[in-house]
Write a protein that holds these residues in place. Sequence first.
Motif, PDB file in Angstrom:
ATOM      1  N   HIS B  97       0.906  -0.967   0.000  1.00 37.15           N
ATOM      2  CA  HIS B  97      -0.016  -0.011   0.013  1.00 37.15           C
ATOM      3  C   HIS B  97       1.000   1.010  -0.157  1.00 37.15           C
ATOM      4  N   PRO B  98       0.589   2.221  -0.690  1.00 40.23           N
ATOM      5  CA  PRO B  98       1.585   3.266  -1.007  1.00 40.23           C
ATOM      6  C   PRO B  98       1.689   4.095   0.170  1.00 40.23           C
ATOM      7  N   SER B  99       0.734   3.875   1.577  1.00 40.45           N
ATOM      8  CA  SER B  99       1.005   4.514   2.815  1.00 40.45           C
ATOM      9  C   SER B  99       1.804   3.583   3.809  1.00 40.45           C
ATOM     10  N   VAL B 100       2.150   2.414   3.279  1.00 38.13           N
ATOM     11  CA  VAL B 100       2.939   1.366   4.284  1.00 38.13           C
ATOM     12  C   VAL B 100       4.363   1.148   3.879  1.00 38.13           C
ATOM     13  N   PRO B 101       5.448   1.672   4.471  1.00 33.41           N
ATOM     14  CA  PRO B 101       6.773   1.803   4.070  1.00 33.41           C
ATOM     15  C   PRO B 101       7.176  -0.036   3.703  1.00 33.41           C
ATOM     16  N   LYS B 102       7.864  -0.081   2.729  1.00 35.02           N
ATOM     17  CA  LYS B 102       8.310  -1.507   2.293  1.00 35.02           C
ATOM     18  C   LYS B 102       9.302  -2.057   3.119  1.00 35.02           C
ATOM     19  N   ILE B 103       9.462  -3.311   3.192  1.00 33.34           N
ATOM     20  CA  ILE B 103      10.323  -4.189   3.897  1.00 33.34           C
ATOM     21  C   ILE B 103      11.258  -4.641   2.931  1.00 33.34           C
ATOM     22  N   MET B 117      14.156  -1.593   6.374  1.00 39.24           N
ATOM     23  CA  MET B 117      12.997  -0.938   5.475  1.00 39.24           C
ATOM     24  C   MET B 117      12.898   0.220   4.793  1.00 39.24           C
ATOM     25  N   GLU B 118      12.000   0.698   4.032  1.00 37.81           N
ATOM     26  CA  GLU B 118      12.293   1.739   3.082  1.00 37.81           C
ATOM     27  C   GLU B 118      12.665   2.832   4.052  1.00 37.81           C
ATOM     28  N   TYR B 119      13.452   3.773   3.604  1.00 39.42           N
ATOM     29  CA  TYR B 119      13.733   4.873   4.235  1.00 39.42           C
ATOM     30  C   TYR B 119      12.723   5.969   3.955  1.00 39.42           C
ATOM     31  N   ILE B 120      12.045   6.603   4.770  1.00 41.16           N
ATOM     32  CA  ILE B 120      11.328   7.727   4.332  1.00 41.16           C
ATOM     33  C   ILE B 120      11.569   9.161   4.774  1.00 41.16           C
ATOM     34  N   ASN B 121      11.893   9.783   3.615  1.00 42.48           N
ATOM     35  CA  ASN B 121      12.251  11.115   3.615  1.00 42.48           C
ATOM     36  C   ASN B 121      11.216  12.146   3.904  1.00 42.48           C
ATOM     37  N   GLY B 122      11.139  12.390   5.176  1.00 36.64           N
ATOM     38  CA  GLY B 122       9.919  13.233   5.611  1.00 36.64           C
ATOM     39  C   GLY B 122      10.018  13.657   6.978  1.00 36.64           C
ATOM     40  N   ARG B 123       8.958  14.047   7.791  1.00 36.51           N
ATOM     41  CA  ARG B 123       8.717  14.533   9.021  1.00 36.51           C
ATOM     42  C   ARG B 123       7.565  13.644   9.506  1.00 36.51           C
ATOM     43  N   ASP B 124       7.709  13.204  10.828  1.00 37.58           N
ATOM     44  CA  ASP B 124       6.546  12.711  11.444  1.00 37.58           C
ATOM     45  C   ASP B 124       5.434  13.881  11.783  1.00 37.58           C
ATOM     46  N   PRO B 170       0.234  10.611  16.158  1.00 38.81           N
ATOM     47  CA  PRO B 170       0.959  11.519  15.395  1.00 38.81           C
ATOM     48  C   PRO B 170       2.282  10.967  15.079  1.00 38.81           C
ATOM     49  N   SER B 171       3.118  10.701  16.017  1.00 45.57           N
ATOM     50  CA  SER B 171       4.533  10.273  15.937  1.00 45.57           C
ATOM     51  C   SER B 171       4.760   8.864  15.073  1.00 45.57           C
ATOM     52  N   ASN B 172       3.503   8.130  14.880  1.00 42.87           N
ATOM     53  CA  ASN B 172       3.532   6.922  14.083  1.00 42.87           C
ATOM     54  C   ASN B 172       3.162   7.282  12.526  1.00 42.87           C
ATOM     55  N   ILE B 173       2.960   8.663  12.194  1.00 45.40           N
ATOM     56  CA  ILE B 173       2.473   9.075  10.832  1.00 45.40           C
ATOM     57  C   ILE B 173       3.392   9.821  10.324  1.00 45.40           C
ATOM     58  N   MET B 174       4.149   9.558   9.203  1.00 48.48           N
ATOM     59  CA  MET B 174       4.955  10.500   8.661  1.00 48.48           C
ATOM     60  C   MET B 174       4.385  11.202   7.140  1.00 48.48           C
ATOM     61  N   ILE B 175       4.711  12.176   7.068  1.00 45.01           N
ATOM     62  CA  ILE B 175       4.510  12.990   5.946  1.00 45.01           C
ATOM     63  C   ILE B 175       5.657  12.782   4.896  1.00 45.01           C
ATOM     64  N   ASP B 176       5.935  12.101   3.935  1.00 43.77           N
ATOM     65  CA  ASP B 176       7.179  12.092   3.197  1.00 43.77           C
ATOM     66  C   ASP B 176       7.263  13.167   2.099  1.00 43.77           C
ATOM     67  N   VAL B 181       1.049  10.421   3.046  1.00 42.44           N
ATOM     68  CA  VAL B 181       0.929   9.960   4.343  1.00 42.44           C
ATOM     69  C   VAL B 181       1.487   8.442   4.395  1.00 42.44           C
ATOM     70  N   ARG B 182       2.430   8.259   5.269  1.00 39.93           N
ATOM     71  CA  ARG B 182       2.863   7.161   5.630  1.00 39.93           C
ATOM     72  C   ARG B 182       2.868   6.642   6.865  1.00 39.93           C
ATOM     73  N   LEU B 183       2.288   5.259   7.201  1.00 34.35           N
ATOM     74  CA  LEU B 183       2.468   4.580   8.635  1.00 34.35           C
ATOM     75  C   LEU B 183       3.411   4.077   8.985  1.00 34.35           C
ATOM     76  N   ILE B 184       4.002   4.473  10.054  1.00 32.29           N
ATOM     77  CA  ILE B 184       5.346   3.786  10.324  1.00 32.29           C
ATOM     78  C   ILE B 184       5.193   2.891  11.822  1.00 32.29           C
ATOM     79  N   ASP B 185       6.177   2.420  12.299  1.00 32.15           N
ATOM     80  CA  ASP B 185       6.158   1.618  13.238  1.00 32.15           C
ATOM     81  C   ASP B 185       4.966   0.578  13.597  1.00 32.15           C
TER      82      ASP B 185
END
Lengths: 284, 654
Positions: B97-103, B117-124, B170-176, B181-185
Amino acid sequence: MALEPAQVTNNHTLQAPVDTLRFGHGSDVGQGRKNNQDACTAFAATYAAAQGRMSFGLFVVADGMGGHMDGEKASSLCIRVVTDHVVEAAYLPLLTGQDEAPDLMETLNEGVLASNLAVTEQMPNGGTTVTAAIIYGGKIYITQVGDSRAYLVEGRHMKALTRDHSLVQRLVELEQLTPEQAAEHPHRNILYRAIGQSEHLELDNKIMPMPFGARLLLCSDGLWMVVPEAEMMDILAATPNSQAACEKLIAAANAYGGPDNITAVLVDLPDCPDIAEPGPTTDR
Amino acid sequence: MVDQIDTQKFPGPPSPGGGSESVLQTNTVLQNRYRITGVLGMGGMGAVYQARDLHFPNVKRMVAVKEMLNTSTNPQIREATLRNFEREADILASLTHPSVPKIYDYFSIRDRAYLVMEYINGRDLEEIINKASDFIKVEIVYQWAIDLCDVLSYLHSHEPEPIVFRDVKPSNIMIDQHRHVRLIDFGIAKTFEIGQKGTMIGTEGYSPPEQYKGQASPQGDIYALGATLHHILTRRDPRLEPPFSFKDRPIRDYNGNVDPEFEAVIMRSLEYRPEDRYPSAMAMKSALEHVRPSPDSAPAVLGTAPIMHNSAGAVTAPVGAQAAKPSTAFFPSGGSEVIPLWTFRCEDEIRSSPAVVYGNLYVGCYDNGLYCIGANDGKFKWRYATEGGIASSPAVADGVVYFGSDDYALYAVDAQRGRILWSFHTEAPVRSSPRVALGHVFIGSDDGNLYAIRIDGGRRAWAMETGDPVRSTAYVTDDLVLFGCDSGDFYAVDLSGKLKWRYKARRGVISSPVVQENLVFFGSMDWHIYAIALDTGWNVWSYRTTKAIASSPVLDDSNVYIGSSDGYFYALDCKTGRDRWKFETEGQIATKAVVHQNAVYFGSGDGYVYSLDTKSGQLRWKFKTGGPVVSAPFVHEGVVYVCSLDHNVYALTA
């Protein structure tokens, strides 16, 4: 001014008139913990002279949390800061009548907020509850943070005057848990408000007219969470001596295994109002 | 079920003794493939590193490496934590899913397990909220909300078992960097020990009530999403509030930019009972799409950072972003767009506040005169001269203007022609303003008295002696007259002048009280705003500002507004005294404000007249006069009338 916490001798054995504040207190490590993180202050002062007499009381119970002795340091620091502030900003001005009469609720709150800053700065890994009461001029002023409690005891009835700032209490209020479930809940010790956690702190306040002849009980959760209320009421009703009652309450908690530190301060409220106050009256 | 409470979510201090020596050094290479280039965060279980994948020597491919330290000495717990880690890896690996980081990979080395996993360039989102100087634009939050519903819906419809994220915050959601929106952790292993006394402050606030009964369901994720959106839109961190108290903080009380429909969707997702929330994330997404304003009216969402209103009310757009159209009318901070309808110049400073009645504006001036000016055109009509400066603000009733003067007198002057009807002399300057009620004028004097004077003829009915100057303007209810005095005493007297109660502030009360229901509000030079119970005179709440308060409160349905010498203008909840918002000016605020149709107007010592949104405290506009503004504005038929120490009266469009 530094005060030794909980070193005030109780005066229950004296033949004092019933117009003064008398109290008992006790604090015990219990059986489940290695150190006692509870702390309490009992400060009762009587002034009697030809112009009249007044009683002033400050009673504080704090239940610390945090490892590496931080909990006991936090609770001790908290009660010392509160007591120092209240004695200086409320008791002494009332006694001397020299300064403007203090707003007692505000003074108590200031003391608790000052203790919050002190604990936040000095004990970054520690925190504490605090339940503090001033008794003066026919009124009781209470400030509350956390899950230590104040109860009003009248005859065979006791009523909690404070509301716990605990996760389970909140869930009970939202009817998401029954009180019975809350009592057994694994997170029943989790607080959402405590001293030393944030510079932003909200306080619960209560000002009430003094019910003459009743008793005020302040205690940590090592007592109220362990000993059923009915049993506490039995002990209180059967034990007019406040020091003996505190000791019995603590013994009862230990009889239930004493899983936590146990602290109780029991105040016998006067039977009649003060005749006159030395300083100017407070509000009104 | 203890795994939902994470006490050590990064960023946080390393646990005592547990840590820094365990962190991998930069340039450490794992599996001959991943070279550590930095630490992205520290968690209770270990660190998250940034690393370079050396299998791609010709391009700089960055990855995130999540490390879990398996330090338990209990073999069963060691085994359980490793299983949890592998579970996270397996779940993530199965998702697209585009909002789930790749492993990409996972492995373990001795007591450490790693997930690549995918490095997400952004901020949570937590960082975004904390760094934002003001509210994030509602259109952007709509998009985030819809995207989050989409990914939750994807997870919840996972086969064979729905995946419950359990930790939406909020700390588990990143904006790349593409603003997606990317869900992390997807961390399921958490560190919390039962039985240990602790606080949840800083760790909780987003979890649904039923999670504490051990229930983890898609409805719980919906609640946590609602909590997250509530935090973003209100800027009120739920971890600092009592748990499950969102209903006590309606979003629009804090942020007037949010439309009621958006608020309603979020509040439904925050219902205590799971069955009262949306039945699915997809249903919530549909509801959001239904109420979202059409794209035509929303600005384009471009660029790499959110667009925010800064505190001065100007719109800031990041480089590369299309300038956004603000949702409410903002003026640039210079205020040059606010052009007076007219200006009228008196001969001296104006401290008195104007009153507008039947097309006439009345105001007193330090040039000893009481002026009558045409409200529509600013044309002079008449001036009544006294023997002293006029700081008192006129009151107009039944064709008569009442005002005090430094010449010790209270005057009653015909409002049309400016002819004197009567005057009443006190023993000292009259700087308080008259209150006309119940056939009497109530006014204080520096001679220490509050006077009740009969309207017909100007004879004294009674005087209440306080011993100190009374500059506060009385408030009159059906049975009480309320006013403060310079000694700090605040009085409630009955209509015959008999004391009902007295409240003692620590310093003088110049502030003029206002009443709502059973509460009277006023400020004091002791820095506090007080709410006192009318029937008992007892303090219900007080709020401490950081300097003296000479100004007077005003009310709307829910808030009390007051400025302080500390330069801030405060909006407080009437019932609780909690601050809803505050607004900083560059000068002392000595004037009373006025509220008119969701806007509040006041002047400051910095020379500006401000108009703020009552809900959010956002600046609507400000207008610069040539001197400090110490008199209260008056709003009438869409025009704000305000006076300044620069000698001018201004008429501004509200």
